[in-house]
Design an enzyme around this catalytic site. Structure first.
Site, mmCIF file in Angstrom:
data_model
loop_
_atom_site.group_PDB
_atom_site.id
_atom_site.type_symbol
_atom_site.label_atom_id
_atom_site.label_comp_id
_atom_site.label_asym_id
_atom_site.label_seq_id
_atom_site.Cartn_x
_atom_site.Cartn_y
_atom_site.Cartn_z
ATOM 1 N N GLU A 34 0.837 -1.214 0.000
ATOM 2 C CA GLU A 34 0.000 0.000 0.000
ATOM 3 C C GLU A 34 0.864 1.253 0.000
ATOM 4 O O GLU A 34 1.800 1.368 0.794
ATOM 5 C CB GLU A 34 -0.913 -0.030 1.239
ATOM 6 C CG GLU A 34 -2.330 0.385 0.950
ATOM 7 C CD GLU A 34 -3.029 -0.518 -0.070
ATOM 8 O OE1 GLU A 34 -3.194 -0.074 -1.216
ATOM 9 O OE2 GLU A 34 -3.400 -1.652 0.289
ATOM 10 N N ASP A 37 3.138 2.155 -4.735
ATOM 11 C CA ASP A 37 3.137 2.350 -6.206
ATOM 12 C C ASP A 37 3.842 3.642 -6.610
ATOM 13 O O ASP A 37 4.672 3.633 -7.511
ATOM 14 C CB ASP A 37 1.732 2.228 -6.818
ATOM 15 C CG ASP A 37 0.710 3.216 -6.288
ATOM 16 O OD1 ASP A 37 0.972 3.869 -5.251
ATOM 17 O OD2 ASP A 37 -0.365 3.339 -6.905
ATOM 18 N N SER A 125 -13.438 1.783 -8.572
ATOM 19 C CA SER A 125 -14.489 1.942 -9.583
ATOM 20 C C SER A 125 -14.008 2.871 -10.688
ATOM 21 O O SER A 125 -14.421 2.745 -11.842
ATOM 22 C CB SER A 125 -15.766 2.496 -8.957
ATOM 23 O OG SER A 125 -15.602 3.842 -8.547
ATOM 24 N N ASP A 170 -4.082 0.815 -9.990
ATOM 25 C CA ASP A 170 -5.494 0.511 -10.239
ATOM 26 C C ASP A 170 -5.742 0.090 -11.681
ATOM 27 O O ASP A 170 -6.432 -0.895 -11.953
ATOM 28 C CB ASP A 170 -6.366 1.727 -9.932
ATOM 29 C CG ASP A 170 -6.290 2.132 -8.475
ATOM 30 O OD1 ASP A 170 -5.726 1.360 -7.671
ATOM 31 O OD2 ASP A 170 -6.783 3.224 -8.142
HETATM 32 P P1 ADP Z 1 -12.745 4.455 -6.298
HETATM 33 O O1 ADP Z 1 -11.961 4.366 -7.552
HETATM 34 O O2 ADP Z 1 -12.007 3.968 -5.107
HETATM 35 O O3 ADP Z 1 -14.089 3.824 -6.385
HETATM 36 P P2 ADP Z 1 -12.588 7.232 -6.950
HETATM 37 O O4 ADP Z 1 -12.905 8.464 -6.187
HETATM 38 O O5 ADP Z 1 -11.241 7.071 -7.514
HETATM 39 O O6 ADP Z 1 -12.992 6.001 -6.015
HETATM 40 O O7 ADP Z 1 -13.591 7.112 -8.168
HETATM 41 C C1 ADP Z 1 -14.991 7.237 -7.968
HETATM 42 C C2 ADP Z 1 -15.560 8.147 -9.049
HETATM 43 O O8 ADP Z 1 -15.492 7.511 -10.328
HETATM 44 C C3 ADP Z 1 -17.040 8.434 -8.843
HETATM 45 O O9 ADP Z 1 -17.245 9.526 -7.972
HETATM 46 C C4 ADP Z 1 -17.497 8.748 -10.258
HETATM 47 O O10 ADP Z 1 -17.151 10.067 -10.611
HETATM 48 C C5 ADP Z 1 -16.641 7.832 -11.090
HETATM 49 N N1 ADP Z 1 -17.314 6.542 -11.389
HETATM 50 C C6 ADP Z 1 -16.843 5.309 -11.154
HETATM 51 N N2 ADP Z 1 -17.698 4.369 -11.578
HETATM 52 C C7 ADP Z 1 -18.749 5.010 -12.111
HETATM 53 C C8 ADP Z 1 -19.984 4.593 -12.713
HETATM 54 N N3 ADP Z 1 -20.288 3.297 -12.838
HETATM 55 N N4 ADP Z 1 -20.828 5.553 -13.134
HETATM 56 C C9 ADP Z 1 -20.528 6.856 -13.002
HETATM 57 N N5 ADP Z 1 -19.407 7.315 -12.441
HETATM 58 C C10 ADP Z 1 -18.519 6.420 -11.986
HETATM 59 MG MG MG Z 2 -10.158 5.378 -7.966
#
Ligand code: ADP
Ligand code: MG
Length: 380
Positions: A34, A37, A125, A170
């Site tokens: 952790e 990277d 995500s 990621d």
């Molecule tokens: P993580 O990557 O840990 O989930 P991040 O803050 O890096 O958190 O990314 C989350 C952001 O990515 C969300 O706030 C949104 O803007 C975007 N996002 C991710 N997946 C989606 C999705 N399926 N639909 C719309 N926006 C998304």
């Molecule tokens: Mg992210």
């Protein structure tokens, strides 16, 4: 309804026709390594079964359109520069921009997104979104982008278009992971190795516990950690803390007068070694034996890197008390998820123990599931 079906439904309802195809990319957990990277060090993620699906078809008018079941407003854009598309659409516009920057001409498309990856829980995500769209654009455009170049393109979208200063972890995980494997990644050379990670064969499982703790001060704290690491490397006269080995650590700590820099450096140096040790054990088929390394990683994040919060510390200590072989927070910190290495048969019991510990303390209830290492980004 599966997310594939709902992505298709979202596409047809938004654009009035069937998509040309579906592309999926997974979220990830980092088994160990952790904040290493951006120190040119080592990480060991594996892909989650939860994925983001992009239903994609050609655009009739040369503009891009994207909608998501998880976002209130659709977004449309043409050829843009960083800053022109903001909000969640920036992740998509960023991928188009980064592909063009890398010398490729992506086709104009319409996209509908659905996802099972929880947003903002440290399961990436954002990379799942970028990677699903990137893979779709490459396939639909017949672009000759080798697999090994793809993570850096998605990373540039996130760093330079979205403006989030993340490392290569990621996107590498979402694009390059394989089912049943953990991805050993050298963040300096970008060399990868697929490491056997068959927990079921050993009667084991990884329980992922989403702390559901509110993320606070994440960006500022992340920036501060990066700065401390860079400062330490400069004082020690190395390119990155990756260049300090555990044997050099006592001497390095002597040269770093500042207590905060000493703690941050100790985490990075010992964490890199723990990744190497974990990889060696997995290569030797000694899966259960990685448990103490996971727990040591957590202690290092809690005491030296200071990126944990009560909810994740409680999840770790409760899982260990319930018989886990090892447990640690995964992800950047200040909330997010914990993973615990357990006997497969004890998943429900461990999840229940953590839920009870949260209830006792008045924390928001956690969400837990068993994660099996899944495949990377792919056309469905
Ligand atoms: P993580 O990557 O840990 O989930 P991040 O803050 O890096 O958190 O990314 C989350 C952001 O990515 C969300 O706030 C949104 O803007 C975007 N996002 C991710 N997946 C989606 C999705 N399926 N639909 C719309 N926006 C998304
Ligand atoms: Mg992210």
């Amino acid at each position: 309804m599966s997310i594939s079906a709902s992505a298709v439904a979202a596409f047809t309802s938004a654009y009035g026709e069937e998509p040309a195809g579906l592309w999926a990319a997974p979220g990830r957990v980092n088994l160990i390594g952790e904040h290493t990277d951006y120190n040119d060090g080592f990480v060991l993620p594996f892909a989650l079964p939860q994925r983001t699906v992009a239903a994609v078809g050609p655009s009739p008018d040369g503009t891009f359109a994207v909608c998501s079941t998880l976002a209130p407003e659709p977004v449309t854009f043409g050829i843009t520069e960083p800053g022109e598309v903001t909000g969640w659409g920036a992740y998509v516009a960023g991928v188009v921009w980064a592909l063009r920057e890398a010398g490729f001409e992506p086709p104009a498309v319409r996209i509908a997104i659905d996802s099972e990856v929880p947003l903002g829980s440290g399961l990436s995500s954002s990379a799942a979104l970028e990677s699903s769209v990137l893979t779709a654009l490459i396939d639909l455009g017949g672009l000759d982008v080798p697999l090994e170049r793809r993570p850096a393109i998605a990373q540039r979208a996130e760093n330079l278009y979205v403006g989030a200063p993340t490392g290569i972890l990621d996107q590498s995980a979402s694009i390059r992971c394989e089912a049943g494997k953990a991805l050993f990644l050298d963040c300096r050379s970008y060399e990868i190795e697929q490491i056997p990670f068959d927990l079921a064969a050993a009667g084991l499982a990884i329980l992922v516990i989403n702390s559901n703790a509110p993320h606070q001060h994440v960006d500022g704290e992340y920036g501060a950690r990066r700065k401390s690491c860079e400062e330490s490397a400069a004082i020690l006269g190395v390119t990155a803390l990756r260049d300090v080995g555990v044997d050099d650590l006592p001497g390095a700590l002597d040269r770093l007068g500042d207590e905060v820099l000493r703690k941050r450096t100790r985490h990075i140096v010992t964490e890199n070694q723990r990744v190497l040790d974990t990889v060696a054990l997995l290569r030797a088929g000694q899966v259960r034996e990685i448990g103490p390394l996971l727990t040591a990683s957590h202690a290092s994040m809690r005491d030296d890197f200071e990126i944990t919060v009560d909810q994740v510390d409680v999840a770790v200590s409760t899982a260990l008390a319930a018989g886990a072989y090892g447990a640690r927070m995964t992800g950047g910190g200040f909330g997010g998820c914990v993973l615990a290495l357990i006997d497969a048969a004890r998943a429900d019991e461990t999840a229940a123990a953590v839920a009870a510990a949260y209830a006792e303390r008045g924390f928001t209830a956690p969400t837990s599931w068993v994660a099996v290492a899944g495949p990377g980004a792919t056309k469905l």
